[in-house]
Design an enzyme around this catalytic site. Sequence first.
Site, short mmCIF file in Angstrom:
data_model
loop_
_atom_site.label_atom_id
_atom_site.label_comp_id
_atom_site.label_asym_id
_atom_site.label_seq_id
_atom_site.Cartn_x
_atom_site.Cartn_y
_atom_site.Cartn_z
N GLY A 46 37.53 44.18 37.37
CA GLY A 46 37.32 45.09 38.50
C GLY A 46 38.37 44.80 39.57
O GLY A 46 39.02 43.76 39.55
N GLN A 51 42.08 44.57 47.88
CA GLN A 51 42.69 43.40 47.24
C GLN A 51 44.20 43.57 47.04
O GLN A 51 44.92 42.60 46.82
CB GLN A 51 42.00 43.08 45.90
CG GLN A 51 40.56 42.62 46.11
CD GLN A 51 39.88 42.33 44.79
OE1 GLN A 51 39.34 43.23 44.15
NE2 GLN A 51 39.90 41.08 44.36
N CYS A 94 36.78 35.99 41.12
CA CYS A 94 37.41 37.01 41.96
C CYS A 94 38.92 36.81 41.86
O CYS A 94 39.41 35.68 41.96
CB CYS A 94 36.95 36.84 43.42
SG CYS A 94 37.66 38.06 44.53
N LEU A 95 39.63 37.92 41.66
CA LEU A 95 41.09 37.82 41.52
C LEU A 95 41.73 37.36 42.83
O LEU A 95 42.86 36.90 42.83
CB LEU A 95 41.67 39.17 41.07
CG LEU A 95 41.18 39.63 39.69
CD1 LEU A 95 41.70 41.03 39.37
CD2 LEU A 95 41.59 38.64 38.61
N HIS A 136 29.82 43.37 43.55
CA HIS A 136 30.93 42.49 43.95
C HIS A 136 32.06 43.33 44.57
O HIS A 136 32.58 42.99 45.63
CB HIS A 136 31.41 41.73 42.70
CG HIS A 136 32.62 40.86 42.90
ND1 HIS A 136 32.59 39.50 42.79
CD2 HIS A 136 33.92 41.17 43.20
CE1 HIS A 136 33.79 39.00 43.01
NE2 HIS A 136 34.63 40.00 43.26
N GLU A 137 32.40 44.43 43.90
CA GLU A 137 33.51 45.27 44.40
C GLU A 137 33.11 46.01 45.69
O GLU A 137 33.94 46.17 46.59
CB GLU A 137 33.95 46.28 43.33
CG GLU A 137 34.41 45.67 42.01
CD GLU A 137 35.48 44.61 42.15
OE1 GLU A 137 36.23 44.63 43.14
OE2 GLU A 137 35.55 43.73 41.27
N HIS A 140 33.64 43.93 48.61
CA HIS A 140 35.04 43.91 49.07
C HIS A 140 35.28 45.05 50.08
O HIS A 140 36.04 44.89 51.03
CB HIS A 140 36.00 44.10 47.90
CG HIS A 140 36.34 42.84 47.15
ND1 HIS A 140 36.92 41.75 47.74
CD2 HIS A 140 36.20 42.52 45.83
CE1 HIS A 140 37.13 40.80 46.83
NE2 HIS A 140 36.68 41.25 45.66
#
Length: 187
Positions: A46, A51, A94-95, A136-137, A140
């Site tokens: 994702g 990000q 998480c990236l 999660h997204e 963000h």
Amino acid sequence: MAIRPILCLPDPRLRAVSEKVGVVDDAVRALMDDMLETMYDAPGIGLAAIQIGVARRVIVMDLARKDEEPAPRFFADPEILETSEEESVYEEGCLSIPEYYEEVSRPAKIRVRYLDRDNKRCEIEAEGLLATCLQHEMDHLEGKLFIDHLSRLKRERAIKKFTKAARQDAPGAPRRAPEIREKQSGL
Ligand code: K1U
Ligand code: ZN
């Protein structure tokens, strides 16, 4: 399409609240395509637009396994309509916080309204990894990271670790041999 750099903790842009897109037009679709390419390259399952430094309410996702055909999903201006009382725990990554994983508890099922890549208004009921990843997204989009769901001790340790790493990687920082860096960081 282009692979864009992914912002990492403690970059303050990750704490921005993203703006609605309103309509999914060609510019938003181009953003979605860059995000998807960036996510596949990372690799991740994702990615939220913030990000890559774009404060718009756009998410891309692909939960297909390696042995399955790619199944990209696109969400613009997602809204949670319902959440279950029941929670589920998943070890999240998480990236923007590379190689750091912790268990997070979130509602097990959610109902979400969003615009798809064709600007069509959609609703889905999500559970399992889809529900976890969407939440999660969507965090963000509010400037929230999964470490914000952890204990204060764990969160502060993670922030400290990544702040130190960012300082050491900053241009002009004194260069040291990696083994000395590792010893000094104590992590
Ligand atoms: O938002 C992000 O930074 C992406 C993140 C999504 C996510 C993972 C796990 C739980 C909730 C949300 C990631 O993709 S981290 C990388 C990852 O999970 C993964 C990478 C390669 C293969 C399989 C998974
Ligand atoms: Zn993330």
